[in-house]
Design an enzyme around this catalytic site. Structure first.
Site, PDB file in Angstrom:
ATOM      1  N   ASP A   1       2.965 -25.165  -8.688  1.00 22.57           N
ATOM      2  CA  ASP A   1       2.401 -26.154  -9.611  1.00 22.57           C
ATOM      3  C   ASP A   1       0.986 -26.580  -9.197  1.00 22.57           C
ATOM      4  O   ASP A   1       0.613 -26.520  -8.024  1.00 22.57           O
ATOM      5  CB  ASP A   1       3.286 -27.399  -9.660  1.00 22.57           C
ATOM      6  CG  ASP A   1       4.619 -27.135 -10.330  1.00 22.57           C
ATOM      7  OD1 ASP A   1       4.862 -25.984 -10.727  1.00 22.57           O
ATOM      8  OD2 ASP A   1       5.410 -28.092 -10.443  1.00 22.57           O
ATOM      9  N   ASP A   2       0.258 -27.041 -10.201  1.00 23.47           N
ATOM     10  CA  ASP A   2      -0.984 -27.823 -10.043  1.00 23.47           C
ATOM     11  C   ASP A   2      -2.244 -27.005  -9.820  1.00 23.47           C
ATOM     12  O   ASP A   2      -3.331 -27.579  -9.699  1.00 23.47           O
ATOM     13  CB  ASP A   2      -0.883 -28.844  -8.900  1.00 23.47           C
ATOM     14  CG  ASP A   2       0.279 -29.810  -9.088  1.00 23.47           C
ATOM     15  OD1 ASP A   2       0.836 -29.854 -10.191  1.00 23.47           O
ATOM     16  OD2 ASP A   2       0.625 -30.503  -8.108  1.00 23.47           O
TER      17      ASP A   2
ATOM     18  N   HIS B   1       1.121 -26.349 -17.317  1.00 21.93           N
ATOM     19  CA  HIS B   1       1.504 -27.550 -16.577  1.00 21.93           C
ATOM     20  C   HIS B   1       0.668 -28.751 -17.064  1.00 21.93           C
ATOM     21  O   HIS B   1       0.349 -29.644 -16.279  1.00 21.93           O
ATOM     22  CB  HIS B   1       1.286 -27.311 -15.081  1.00 21.93           C
ATOM     23  CG  HIS B   1       2.004 -28.273 -14.183  1.00 21.93           C
ATOM     24  ND1 HIS B   1       3.337 -28.591 -14.324  1.00 21.93           N
ATOM     25  CD2 HIS B   1       1.572 -28.984 -13.101  1.00 21.93           C
ATOM     26  CE1 HIS B   1       3.696 -29.442 -13.396  1.00 21.93           C
ATOM     27  NE2 HIS B   1       2.637 -29.708 -12.629  1.00 21.93           N
TER      28      HIS B   1
ATOM     29  N   HIS C   1      -2.538 -32.910 -15.865  1.00 22.42           N
ATOM     30  CA  HIS C   1      -1.433 -33.322 -15.006  1.00 22.42           C
ATOM     31  C   HIS C   1      -0.913 -34.707 -15.395  1.00 22.42           C
ATOM     32  O   HIS C   1      -0.520 -35.528 -14.564  1.00 22.42           O
ATOM     33  CB  HIS C   1      -1.834 -33.319 -13.534  1.00 22.42           C
ATOM     34  CG  HIS C   1      -0.665 -33.190 -12.596  1.00 22.42           C
ATOM     35  ND1 HIS C   1       0.024 -34.274 -12.097  1.00 22.42           N
ATOM     36  CD2 HIS C   1      -0.056 -32.096 -12.075  1.00 22.42           C
ATOM     37  CE1 HIS C   1       0.995 -33.872 -11.314  1.00 22.42           C
ATOM     38  NE2 HIS C   1       0.978 -32.540 -11.274  1.00 22.42           N
TER      39      HIS C   1
ATOM     40  N   HIS D   1       3.819 -25.769  -4.494  1.00 21.67           N
ATOM     41  CA  HIS D   1       2.521 -26.173  -5.024  1.00 21.67           C
ATOM     42  C   HIS D   1       1.421 -25.329  -4.404  1.00 21.67           C
ATOM     43  O   HIS D   1       1.482 -25.009  -3.209  1.00 21.67           O
ATOM     44  CB  HIS D   1       2.259 -27.659  -4.737  1.00 21.67           C
ATOM     45  CG  HIS D   1       3.238 -28.571  -5.389  1.00 21.67           C
ATOM     46  ND1 HIS D   1       4.492 -28.803  -4.864  1.00 21.67           N
ATOM     47  CD2 HIS D   1       3.159 -29.310  -6.532  1.00 21.67           C
ATOM     48  CE1 HIS D   1       5.156 -29.650  -5.654  1.00 21.67           C
ATOM     49  NE2 HIS D   1       4.364 -29.970  -6.669  1.00 21.67           N
TER      50      HIS D   1
END
Length: 705
Positions: A87-88, A138, A142, A239
């Site tokens: 993620d991210d 995603h 965020h 992540h």
């Protein structure tokens, strides 16, 4: 006979300015949205409905597709199948290292990317796809989807889809909400967001195993958290951005070979569930993505430039204040030392009063001149074709040493030159027809001319009609800007303007420059600069006080300041060679002209962008930070005003109006500069805008008689 047609001043630049500022604000708002709305690290927000979702959701698999009829289809990883998800990202430091580890162990993963990050690093998104991994959504910033309105959810998903399409050429079909975890943590609000994502074509991917690697618990703990129970498959959340991910990289190098030895395979979510490959993105989707990326990049550049502009403006303002205060203190000591000396008679004084329709104030002006305590003063009133009986008013006074000269209307510079021809004194005091002198003003004004090097002296002009907000603002402007600046110019020997309201000139200096120029609309500035370039000193006498009538309406103020600004630009251009000259002329050029260029032209031209940045800050920056900056700026202004008022012996009362000055007055002043600059660039000629007199100076004289 030549006919003079009235030309309309161009107005297209106002439309262009409004369009430019609108685009700039939109760009800053885009940057603010990207950087400050839901940005990584801001955490989840409280939601209105935090009840658990339906049992079929919280007890289902990590891959879920809500249907329109309220049902949900869930899927789980096959046995001994691991879908590593990250993620991210993408992150320029950690994403490539993770891809290297995956490639080294012949594994693939699913990267849930933040759209804004994709726009910053599109090459990393392409590398992910080229390496055999897949890119999924995603959100764009965020943001916590469970606490945002439906329209914002749609924007976040669409913008990210556009960014992915432009960077990779494919249309993403998987989505993971930020701050999500395992299915049993899904709330009713989060499920609403998942259902909306499904309506927009996205399959939601949650997780079976959350490694919490963002907390950096240690490599072995990350490996243990990512290891499924015997033989089970799992979606594993990690992540690749948002901080130091060295433990994540190290954990992958341990986890992947260890589980591969046990028969596990590492693949993407789509491959594990035999989902269709991500389809190619349509041309329109890619085009929108490219436009979005360039808009985001441009907004980032704009915000960076504006930050530097604000910093430069603050530094310049502080430096200016420091120099002003230092020069003011030096000047005060000099004036006090001079005041201890006995006043001297320095020669016969001829006061020249150019007057055009000055019936409201001319009597008070003439009487105040004759009431001065300086001996041997003659007053020459030059009536410049008045139609209101100005000349007759003066004649009816039958005062000694007062002479009236009438001429056809030819403008103020010509009227001054006419007065010079008729004047008998060696010292020429030039006074506007709406100005009332203090009883000692002429004596104070001419004292510096005892020094043979001094060719001109500027007096201290004060606003007579200072009632109401507009009057207070102009009063503060005169005291702060005009007088602090003049003290500084005196010390630096680069005084650019002796005001038309009160100024004294040595006849020899006037002859040296050929009289008052008629080539610019700011004849006082042009005249003063010419005197300095001729080698004479120009100084400031703060105790020589005259009261003048300031504009009483915004329209009159606009006209006056427009003429002043445009005329000052004309004078600056006319005397531009002073920058490369030596001596007094060089001081004028490299100090006075540079100062005027910076603080009266360039910074006012940049002021609209500063205001736009202020709006941006009010919307996106922390309220306390924004309030602190504004209060600090206002406090600095108030302290400056208090010091200037103290120097001038004025009351502090008007300081309360300073914060309000930023709402109307400041904007009007920089719009004047913009209009003047446009007119100067297109080479148009500005006609004289005369102010309607109301007799404020006369009323002041009667009140204080």
């Amino acid at each position: 006979m030549t006919r003079h047609l009235k030309r309309r001043e161009p107005r297209a630049h106002w439309l262009l300015l409004a369009l430019f500022l609108t685009v700039a604000l939109a760009g800053l708002c885009l940057n603010g949205y990207v950087e400050h709305v839901g940005a990584e690290g801001s955490g989840p927000h409280p939601v209105a409905d935090d009840r658990p979702a339906a049992d079929e959701v919280i007890e289902g698999g990590p891959v879920q597709r809500p249907a329109a009829d309220g049902t949900v289809t869930t899927s789980a990883m096959p046995a001994k199948t691991i879908a590593l998800t990250f993620d991210d990202g993408p992150d320029p430091q950690w994403t490539p290292k993770i891809l290297d580890v995956l490639a080294r162990h012949d594994a693939a993963g699913t990267f849930f990317v933040v759209g804004a990050q994709v726009n910053r690093h599109p090459e990393l998104a392409r590398r992910i796809v080229d390496a055999g991994s897949e890119v999924a959504v995603h959100t764009f910033t965020h943001v916590d989807l469970s606490s945002t309105p439906a329209w914002q959810r749609s924007v976040e998903l669409n913008l990210t889809g556009n960014a992915v399409a432009a960077a990779t050429g494919v249309r993403a079909t998987l989505m993971r909400p930020p701050y999500s975890a395992t299915p049993d943590a899904v709330t009713a609000a989060a499920y609403d967001a998942m259902r909306q994502a499904a309506d927009e074509g996205y399959l939601t991917v949650l997780t079976d195993l959350d490694t919490r690697d963002w907390a950096r618990p240690g490599v072995e703990q990350i490996v243990a958290a990512a290891t499924p129970e015997a033989g089970a498959g799992a979606v594993v959340m990690m992540h690749d951005s948002g901080g130091d991910r060295s433990q994540t990289v190290a954990a992958l190098d341990v986890l992947i070979p260890r589980l591969q030895e046990q028969g596990y395979r590492f693949t993407t979510v789509s491959q594990a569930l035999e989902l269709p490959a991500a389809p190619p993105a349509e041309a329109g989707l890619r085009l929108r993505g490219h436009a979005l990326r360039w808009a985001q990049v441009g907004s980032g550049w704009l915000a960076g430039a504006m930050t530097w502009l604000m910093l430069a403006a603050v530094v310049l303002a502080l430096l200016r204040l420091i120099v002003q205060v230092w020069c003011a203190r030096v000047h005060v000591r000099r004036v006090r030392k001079a005041a201890r000396r006995r006043k001297r008679y320095v020669g016969t004084v001829s006061v020249i009063v150019p007057a055009y329709n000055e019936a409201a104030n001319i009597e008070a002006t003439v009487r105040s001149l004759l009431a001065n305590d300086y001996p041997n003063v003659e007053v020459i009133v030059v009536d410049d074709g008045s139609s209101d009986g100005t000349a007759e008013i003066v004649r009816r006074l039958r005062l000694p040493n007062v002479y009236v000269v009438e001429q056809e209307n030819a403008g103020k510079p010509t009227a001054l030159n006419t007065g010079v021809m008729f004047a008998r004194g060696d010292i020429l005091v030039m006074v506007d027809g709406d100005t009332v002198f203090e009883p000692d003003a002429i004596g104070e004004l001419v004292q510096p001319l005892a020094d043979p090097a001094v060719g001109a002296v500027s007096g201290n002009t004060k606003v007579a009609n200072r009632g109401g907000l507009l009057g207070r603002w102009q009063h503060l402007e005169y005291v702060i800007g005009f007088n602090l600046d003049r003290r500084m110019f005196d010390i630096l020997q680069c005084m650019p303007t002796v005001p038309g309201a009160i100024g004294a000139f040595r006849r020899e200096a006037v002859v040296d420059v050929g009289g008052v120029s008629t080539q610019t609309l700011a004849e006082d500035t042009d005249f003063t600069m010419a005197i300095i370039r001729a080698g004479w000193r120009v100084v400031y006498a703060p105790d020589a006080i005259a009261w003048t009538e300031a504009p009483a309406s915004l329209r009159q103020l606009w006209r006056q300041r427009y003429r002043w600004c445009y005329g000052t630009m004309q004078a600056m251009w006319k005397h531009r060679r002073a920058v490369v000259e030596s001596g007094a002329s060089g001081r004028l050029g490299r100090r006075g002209l540079a100062y005027l260029t910076m603080f009266q032209v360039l910074l006012p031209l940049a002021a609209p962008m500063v205001d736009i940045y202020g709006v941006y800050g009010a919307i996106f920056l922390p309220p306390l930070q924004t309030a602190a900056v504004w209060l600090g700026f206002t406090a600095l202004q108030a302290l400056t005003a208090a010091y200037a008022l103290r120097l001038d012996g004025e009351r502090y009362g008007p300081i309360w109006s300073l914060p309000l000055q930023q709402i109307v007055y400041r904007q009007l002043m920089y719009l004047v500069v913009i209009q003047s600059t446009v007119m100067a660039l297109i080479g148009d000629r500005l006609r004289w805008h005369r102010m309607v007199r109301t007799g404020a100076a006369t009323a002041h004289a009667r009140t204080h008689a």
